[in-house]
Write a protein that holds these residues in place. Structure first.
Motif, PDB file in Angstrom:
ATOM      1  N   LYS A  50      26.038  83.635  19.014  1.00  0.00           N
ATOM      2  CA  LYS A  50      26.453  82.260  18.705  1.00  0.00           C
ATOM      3  C   LYS A  50      27.425  82.240  17.537  1.00  0.00           C
ATOM      4  O   LYS A  50      28.430  81.507  17.547  1.00  0.00           O
ATOM      5  CB  LYS A  50      25.229  81.410  18.373  1.00  0.00           C
ATOM      6  CG  LYS A  50      25.529  79.930  18.098  1.00  0.00           C
ATOM      7  CD  LYS A  50      25.954  79.224  19.363  1.00  0.00           C
ATOM      8  CE  LYS A  50      26.019  77.715  19.170  1.00  0.00           C
ATOM      9  NZ  LYS A  50      27.007  77.277  18.192  1.00  0.00           N
ATOM     10  N   THR A  53      31.107  83.683  18.478  1.00  0.00           N
ATOM     11  CA  THR A  53      31.891  83.069  19.552  1.00  0.00           C
ATOM     12  C   THR A  53      31.919  81.557  19.373  1.00  0.00           C
ATOM     13  O   THR A  53      31.268  81.009  18.476  1.00  0.00           O
ATOM     14  CB  THR A  53      31.283  83.390  20.933  1.00  0.00           C
ATOM     15  OG1 THR A  53      30.002  82.728  21.051  1.00  0.00           O
ATOM     16  CG2 THR A  53      31.091  84.885  21.112  1.00  0.00           C
ATOM     17  N   ARG A  54      32.645  80.895  20.261  1.00  0.00           N
ATOM     18  CA  ARG A  54      32.689  79.434  20.243  1.00  0.00           C
ATOM     19  C   ARG A  54      31.813  78.858  21.352  1.00  0.00           C
ATOM     20  O   ARG A  54      32.018  77.737  21.809  1.00  0.00           O
ATOM     21  CB  ARG A  54      34.130  78.946  20.408  1.00  0.00           C
ATOM     22  CG  ARG A  54      35.043  79.317  19.234  1.00  0.00           C
ATOM     23  CD  ARG A  54      36.375  78.602  19.350  1.00  0.00           C
ATOM     24  NE  ARG A  54      36.190  77.162  19.356  1.00  0.00           N
ATOM     25  CZ  ARG A  54      36.956  76.285  20.015  1.00  0.00           C
ATOM     26  NH1 ARG A  54      37.943  76.736  20.763  1.00  0.00           N
ATOM     27  NH2 ARG A  54      36.717  74.999  19.955  1.00  0.00           N
ATOM     28  N   ALA A  55      30.809  79.636  21.765  1.00  0.00           N
ATOM     29  CA  ALA A  55      29.877  79.162  22.786  1.00  0.00           C
ATOM     30  C   ALA A  55      29.063  77.987  22.257  1.00  0.00           C
ATOM     31  O   ALA A  55      28.723  77.931  21.070  1.00  0.00           O
ATOM     32  CB  ALA A  55      28.949  80.283  23.219  1.00  0.00           C
ATOM     33  N   VAL A  56      28.744  77.066  23.137  1.00  0.00           N
ATOM     34  CA  VAL A  56      27.911  75.921  22.771  1.00  0.00           C
ATOM     35  C   VAL A  56      26.437  76.319  22.783  1.00  0.00           C
ATOM     36  O   VAL A  56      25.668  75.903  21.923  1.00  0.00           O
ATOM     37  CB  VAL A  56      28.158  74.740  23.733  1.00  0.00           C
ATOM     38  CG1 VAL A  56      27.176  73.609  23.471  1.00  0.00           C
ATOM     39  CG2 VAL A  56      29.590  74.238  23.576  1.00  0.00           C
ATOM     40  N   GLY A  77      21.944  76.905  19.866  1.00  0.00           N
ATOM     41  CA  GLY A  77      22.804  75.837  20.361  1.00  0.00           C
ATOM     42  C   GLY A  77      22.016  74.700  20.982  1.00  0.00           C
ATOM     43  O   GLY A  77      20.872  74.433  20.596  1.00  0.00           O
ATOM     44  N   THR A 147      29.449  76.690  27.599  1.00  0.00           N
ATOM     45  CA  THR A 147      30.018  75.585  26.815  1.00  0.00           C
ATOM     46  C   THR A 147      29.639  74.236  27.413  1.00  0.00           C
ATOM     47  O   THR A 147      30.218  73.216  27.040  1.00  0.00           O
ATOM     48  CB  THR A 147      31.550  75.694  26.744  1.00  0.00           C
ATOM     49  OG1 THR A 147      32.090  75.620  28.074  1.00  0.00           O
ATOM     50  CG2 THR A 147      31.982  77.001  26.101  1.00  0.00           C
ATOM     51  N   GLY A 152      33.700  73.837  23.158  1.00  0.00           N
ATOM     52  CA  GLY A 152      33.707  75.251  22.831  1.00  0.00           C
ATOM     53  C   GLY A 152      34.668  76.006  23.726  1.00  0.00           C
ATOM     54  O   GLY A 152      35.429  75.405  24.492  1.00  0.00           O
ATOM     55  N   GLU A 153      34.596  77.310  23.654  1.00  0.00           N
ATOM     56  CA  GLU A 153      35.508  78.123  24.456  1.00  0.00           C
ATOM     57  C   GLU A 153      34.899  79.516  24.636  1.00  0.00           C
ATOM     58  O   GLU A 153      34.330  80.088  23.710  1.00  0.00           O
ATOM     59  CB  GLU A 153      36.864  78.254  23.764  1.00  0.00           C
ATOM     60  CG  GLU A 153      37.891  79.035  24.563  1.00  0.00           C
ATOM     61  CD  GLU A 153      39.214  79.132  23.835  1.00  0.00           C
ATOM     62  OE1 GLU A 153      40.256  79.263  24.496  1.00  0.00           O
ATOM     63  OE2 GLU A 153      39.206  79.093  22.576  1.00  0.00           O
ATOM     64  N   ILE A 154      34.970  80.026  25.860  1.00  0.00           N
ATOM     65  CA  ILE A 154      34.553  81.391  26.168  1.00  0.00           C
ATOM     66  C   ILE A 154      35.659  82.021  26.995  1.00  0.00           C
ATOM     67  O   ILE A 154      35.994  81.530  28.074  1.00  0.00           O
ATOM     68  CB  ILE A 154      33.229  81.428  26.950  1.00  0.00           C
ATOM     69  CG1 ILE A 154      32.102  80.801  26.126  1.00  0.00           C
ATOM     70  CG2 ILE A 154      32.861  82.867  27.310  1.00  0.00           C
ATOM     71  CD1 ILE A 154      30.798  80.673  26.884  1.00  0.00           C
ATOM     72  N   GLU A 158      36.031  88.193  26.453  1.00  0.00           N
ATOM     73  CA  GLU A 158      34.886  88.328  25.561  1.00  0.00           C
ATOM     74  C   GLU A 158      33.720  89.026  26.250  1.00  0.00           C
ATOM     75  O   GLU A 158      32.717  89.349  25.614  1.00  0.00           O
ATOM     76  CB  GLU A 158      34.448  86.953  25.055  1.00  0.00           C
ATOM     77  CG  GLU A 158      35.404  86.363  24.035  1.00  0.00           C
ATOM     78  CD  GLU A 158      34.918  85.032  23.492  1.00  0.00           C
ATOM     79  OE1 GLU A 158      34.918  84.879  22.252  1.00  0.00           O
ATOM     80  OE2 GLU A 158      34.546  84.165  24.295  1.00  0.00           O
TER      81      GLU A 158
END
Length: 262
Positions: A50, A53-56, A77, A147, A152-154, A158
């Motif tokens: 978490k 990354t920009r994962a939700v 998250g 996300t 967010g962004e994946i 990655e």
């Protein structure tokens, strides 16, 4: 890039991607290797994924053979309050990752009918899931991030990072399990040795029975045990060990069980 060198979909050479994967694996191993309890590994894995990354949401599912289900053992998250949630066989996209043993990337989870939304309603987002493997290479869990339900962004690239983290987690969990099994076997052998010595020193059969019962309770999941004898035409507990209800033996005095022996 060197001319003629194979190139991945993201424009990075396969050799460079493998180097990055190994570097990430080494970093993940240094992070997880000192941990001694599975719960610490679960928590560290999802927190690391978490934070990097920009994962939700980041979810860690483990397969439970007894129930034939995937259990959410750690999360960060939006779904962190869902820890303990279980997916029966075939429910959700995590089962696809587990059964195929391969990473899975979805650009829009609402377009895949296999996806189950823990929030209870479909929400657009990206999904990336990778399997956790034991030392024999068998998948026993799924680490995923998405996300859905947030901003967010994946990125597809990655995958190498989250896969390296899952690989390190699988190896560390396998090591912890092996150590726990070794400790259990050592404790079992020690208990049997102590029982053997106690029986050699004992002269009273009931004392020997007490020692045997207490050792058996240490080696099994049972909470109590008793030795029953035929006395004066009834069956009565002569020796008890463990946690019986208060007044347990008195019940046999008030309500004797007749012996069926002839």
């Amino acid at each position: 890039m060197t001319p003629g060198q194979p190139e991945g979909l993201d424009g990075v050479s396969l050799e460079a991607r493998e180097l990055r994967r190994l570097q990430t694996l080494a970093e993940a191993w240094r992070l997880l290797a000192p941990l001694e309890r599975p719960e610490e590994v679960y928590r560290t894995v999802v927190e690391t994924a978490k934070g990097a990354t920009r994962a939700v949401s980041v979810l860690l599912f483990l397969y439970r053979p007894q129930e034939d289900a995937l259990e959410l053992v750690a999360a960060q998250g939006l779904s962190q309050e869902k820890v303990g949630f279980k997916l029966r066989r075939g429910e959700g996209i995590s089962w696809v990752v587990l059964e195929k043993g391969e990473p899975l990337y979805l650009a829009d989870v609402t377009q895949d009918p296999r996806v189950i939304f823990l929030s209870g309603r479909p929400q657009p987002g990206v999904y990336l899931g990778v399997p956790l493997r034991n030392a024999e290479g068998k998948a026993f869990g799924v680490l995923s991030m998405d996300t859905a339900g947030g901003v967010g962004e994946i990125l597809p690239e990655e995958e190498f990072w989250i896969q390296a983290l899952a690989e390190a987690a699988g190896l560390v969990l396998a090591r912890i399990e092996a150590l726990e099994l070794a400790k259990a076997e050592a404790a079992r052998a020690q208990a049997l040795l102590e029982l053997s010595l106690a029986l050699e020193a004992a002269r009273d059969p009931l004392v020997m029975a007490k020692e045997a019962l207490e050792t058996l309770l240490r080696l099994t999941p049972y909470h109590a045990g008793a030795l029953y004898l035929f006395q004066e035409g009834t069956v009565r507990p002569a020796v008890t060990a463990g946690r019986y209800p208060l007044g347990f033996t008195q019940l046999y005095e008030e309500y004797p069980i007749p012996s069926c022996a002839t």
